[in-house]
Each structure stands twice: as C-alpha cells, then as structure tokens.
Design an enzyme around this catalytic site. Structure first.
Site, PDB file in Angstrom:
ATOM      1  N   GLU A  13     -27.742  13.546   1.775  1.00 50.68           N
ATOM      2  CA  GLU A  13     -26.758  12.811   2.571  1.00 50.68           C
ATOM      3  C   GLU A  13     -25.681  13.728   3.150  1.00 50.68           C
ATOM      4  OE1 GLU A  13     -25.793   8.756   0.779  1.00 50.68           O
ATOM      5  OE2 GLU A  13     -26.590   9.820  -0.949  1.00 50.68           O
ATOM      6  N   SER A 146     -28.370   6.120   0.328  1.00 49.11           N
ATOM      7  CA  SER A 146     -28.710   5.984   1.750  1.00 49.11           C
ATOM      8  C   SER A 146     -30.186   5.699   1.998  1.00 49.11           C
ATOM      9  CB  SER A 146     -28.284   7.238   2.532  1.00 49.11           C
ATOM     10  OG  SER A 146     -26.887   7.347   2.547  1.00 49.11           O
ATOM     11  N   TYR A 216     -26.516   4.922   9.891  1.00 47.40           N
ATOM     12  CA  TYR A 216     -25.637   5.968  10.402  1.00 47.40           C
ATOM     13  C   TYR A 216     -25.760   6.285  11.883  1.00 47.40           C
ATOM     14  CZ  TYR A 216     -24.958   6.502   5.442  1.00 47.40           C
ATOM     15  OH  TYR A 216     -24.681   6.247   4.132  1.00 47.40           O
ATOM     16  N   ARG A 255     -18.332  -0.203  -3.116  1.00 49.33           N
ATOM     17  CA  ARG A 255     -18.977  -1.176  -2.229  1.00 49.33           C
ATOM     18  C   ARG A 255     -20.250  -1.648  -2.915  1.00 49.33           C
ATOM     19  NH1 ARG A 255     -21.551   1.437   2.020  1.00 49.33           N
ATOM     20  NH2 ARG A 255     -23.471   0.543   1.189  1.00 49.33           N
ATOM     21  N   ASP A 257     -23.803  -3.827  -2.878  1.00 48.85           N
ATOM     22  CA  ASP A 257     -24.833  -4.323  -1.972  1.00 48.85           C
ATOM     23  C   ASP A 257     -25.674  -5.422  -2.616  1.00 48.85           C
ATOM     24  OD1 ASP A 257     -23.929  -2.284  -0.337  1.00 48.85           O
ATOM     25  OD2 ASP A 257     -25.589  -0.928  -0.784  1.00 48.85           O
ATOM     26  N   GLU A 270     -27.114  -2.487  -5.685  1.00 49.62           N
ATOM     27  CA  GLU A 270     -26.448  -1.340  -6.301  1.00 49.62           C
ATOM     28  C   GLU A 270     -24.952  -1.352  -6.002  1.00 49.62           C
ATOM     29  OE1 GLU A 270     -27.772   2.411  -4.721  1.00 49.62           O
ATOM     30  OE2 GLU A 270     -27.848   1.653  -2.682  1.00 49.62           O
ATOM     31  N   ASN A 272     -21.982   1.309  -4.876  1.00 44.56           N
ATOM     32  CA  ASN A 272     -21.717   2.629  -4.291  1.00 44.56           C
ATOM     33  C   ASN A 272     -20.289   3.027  -4.625  1.00 44.56           C
ATOM     34  OD1 ASN A 272     -24.192   2.858  -2.273  1.00 44.56           O
ATOM     35  ND2 ASN A 272     -23.372   0.795  -2.091  1.00 44.56           N
ATOM     36  N   GLY A 276     -19.906   5.278   2.376  1.00 49.37           N
ATOM     37  CA  GLY A 276     -19.673   6.010   3.612  1.00 49.37           C
ATOM     38  C   GLY A 276     -18.382   5.600   4.300  1.00 49.37           C
TER      39      GLY A 276
END
Length: 309
Positions: A13, A146, A216, A255, A257, A270, A272, A276
């Site tokens: 990443e 990612s 991205y 964050r 998900d 998951e 994070n 990002g």
C-alpha cells in the site's frame, strides 16, 4: 507543535500511503505546525531513533505501519503518536483474531477458516478449501489491507491461483463465505470510552467489488454520505462500529467496514486502524458531512492524541 509524519513504507500500500502522507503534511502545515516528513523504511530506523518531536502522525498503511510494529518502537522511545497502540493495531490487522473477538460479542461475521501456506502444501490447502467451502467464497491474506491479494472464487478452478496470490502477501490465508450486499463503512473518532460514530458511508464501486482501483483511483467508486439506509440499520452499524473499535482497544480514530445483506444483516469485515486519508478516501468524506474540513479533522486527531499523551 513539532510533528513528524511517517508515510510511504514498504508494504503493498506504499502508493496509497504516499498520498495519505501528503494530505496529512499539508493539513498540519496549514494548521500552523512544524512538520518533519519521513518516508519510512525499516532499513533507516535511525531516522526514528533520532527524532526530536512532540508527536508522530502515522500515515503508513499495511505492514510495519498498521500492524503495531512502528507503534512498539515509538512506545519504547517514549514518543507519543496519533492513533491506536500496539495490541489494537496488531489485532485489527489479524483478520481471523479480530473476527473471533467480534463474534463473541454478537457482531456478525462471515464464516471463515485460516490455512497456513508453505511451499509444499499448496495442493493440500486447495483440497481442504474444496471440502470446507462452496463457491462463491473469498480467499485473502490474513494480514493485508486495501483488498491486496484478494480473490473472489466463483469456480473451484480458481482456488489454486487464489491461494498463490494470497500466499504472496502472507503465510496465513483467510477463506470466508462470500457475502453479497451493500458495502458500507463507518468512521469512529474520540478518546477511549467516549467514541462516536460519524455518518455511515455506502460505497458503490464501478467494478465488480471494492478493489484497489475502486478505492484509490479518481472515479473508481461513488460514496453516498450518509448511506440511504433505514434508521434502525444506521443505528446498528454505528453502535457495532464503536463496539468493534472498543473491543480491539483502538484509540483516537478507526474505520469499520461492513456488508449489509438483502436480509438486513450487518456483517462486519474489518477494522482499519489507519484508514486512508487520500483525496478519494472515505473518512474525510464522512467528516465533511458533520462540518469538519480535512484540516479540522486532522487537528481533531492531534488534539485527541495530546490529551491521551
């Protein structure tokens, strides 16, 4: 304040982290801080060992950034940093371990199993997966971000390539049932014990699923903030996000998900710990919805970290 920003790194990443770092650096400078920017590499640890700063803002993603290793080094040096500590970072990075914790506390997860990859056991893993799972299912590295190394297996002939691909990123692979539904994510922010969830974001990828390019590349996905969901589901997602954040011991921000199924189930994917922060990233989009500019959001993280320190 004098703040060092660690970005770049050596994980898959790296490119994302370069963009995240650039955003954070610019925001800190606009907020009046003195910034030391470091393109982190484990071969250049002297750059960290010799740091003389008030705070470190970690803009790394993946290995050596999100897995607790850099946090452990900073702890030993007595340098405060933004975000979660060693244990929370390591647990969040280990998808299998974190799923076990979530399940124990009533947060639904996809059925899954891990397999240890070694050079001479790929065929045995393929056979075991065939016995344990029926397509569609997902093969991915147990510790990676990612969606790197991820394969959605729609036919058993794809298992061999999926195992090899995931095994290139991690020696433990995670296989889990494919859960169809709407992809959503929930930013969480606040000091430990007083966290709040920001507006839920629905992600509509332009490709089949929310892959690296969808995340991205400009125009790779559409973000709907707030997600158009029933109030009851929104509340459940926000509640489970804060709970997941707390169960892992996360700090300052994260964050979370999820997939929301057609049967109105919220399945966690998951957490994070270093999401990002690029121009196309999700967390800033949600923060904007409650009136925080990018610069204000970054300053909020700094303030929470100073209180923590």
């Amino acid at each position: 304040m004098k703040i060092a920003v660690l970005y770049g790194g050596t994980s898959g990443e790296r490119e994302v982290s370069l963009s995240t770092g650039k955003g954070i650096i610019n925001a800190l400078k606009k907020n009046g801080h003195e910034v030391v920017d470091i393109d982190f590499h484990p071969d250049r640890l002297n750059e960290i060992l010799e740091l003389d700063v008030d705070l470190v803002f970690i803009g790394l993603h993946g290995r050596f950034g999100e897995d607790g290793k850099i946090q452990g080094l900073l702890d030993m040096l007595g340098i405060p940093y933004v975000g979660s500590g060693v244990l929370a970072s390591a647990l969040a990075m280990d998808k299998a371990k974190s799923k076990q914790i979530f399940s124990q506390y009533g947060i639904a997860t996809a059925r899954s199993k891990t397999y240890r990859v070694e050079n001479d056991n790929l065929r045995a893993i393929e056979e075991a997966i065939k016995q344990d799972f029926k397509p569609p299912f997902v093969i991915k590295p147990n510790q990676e971000g990612s969606t790197l190394g991820l394969t959605i297996v729609k036919d058993t002939t794809e298992i061999e390539e999926g195992v090899k691909k995931a095994g290139e990123s991690d020696d433990t692979i995670l296989v889990e049932d494919y859960i169809a539904g709407r992809e959503v994510t929930v930013p969480v922010v606040g000091k430990q014990g007083a966290e709040k969830a920001l507006p839920v974001i629905e992600i509509i990828p332009k490709s089949d699923y929310y892959d690296f390019d969808s995340k991205y590349k400009p125009g790779g996905s559409e973000h709907i903030v707030p997600a158009q969901l029933p109030e009851e589901m929104t509340e459940k997602l926000q509640k489970h996000s804060v709970l997941a954040h707390q169960l892992l011991g996360c700090d300052v921000y994260s964050r979370v998900d999820f997939i929301v199924t057609d049967e109105d189930e919220a399945i966690i994917l998951e957490v994070n710990t270093l999401p990002g922060m690029t121009p196309t990233s999700l967390f800033p989009d949600s923060a904007k919805k409650i009136g925080w500019s990018y610069e204000e959001m970054v300053e909020k993280f700094v303030e929470l970290s100073v209180v923590k320190g």
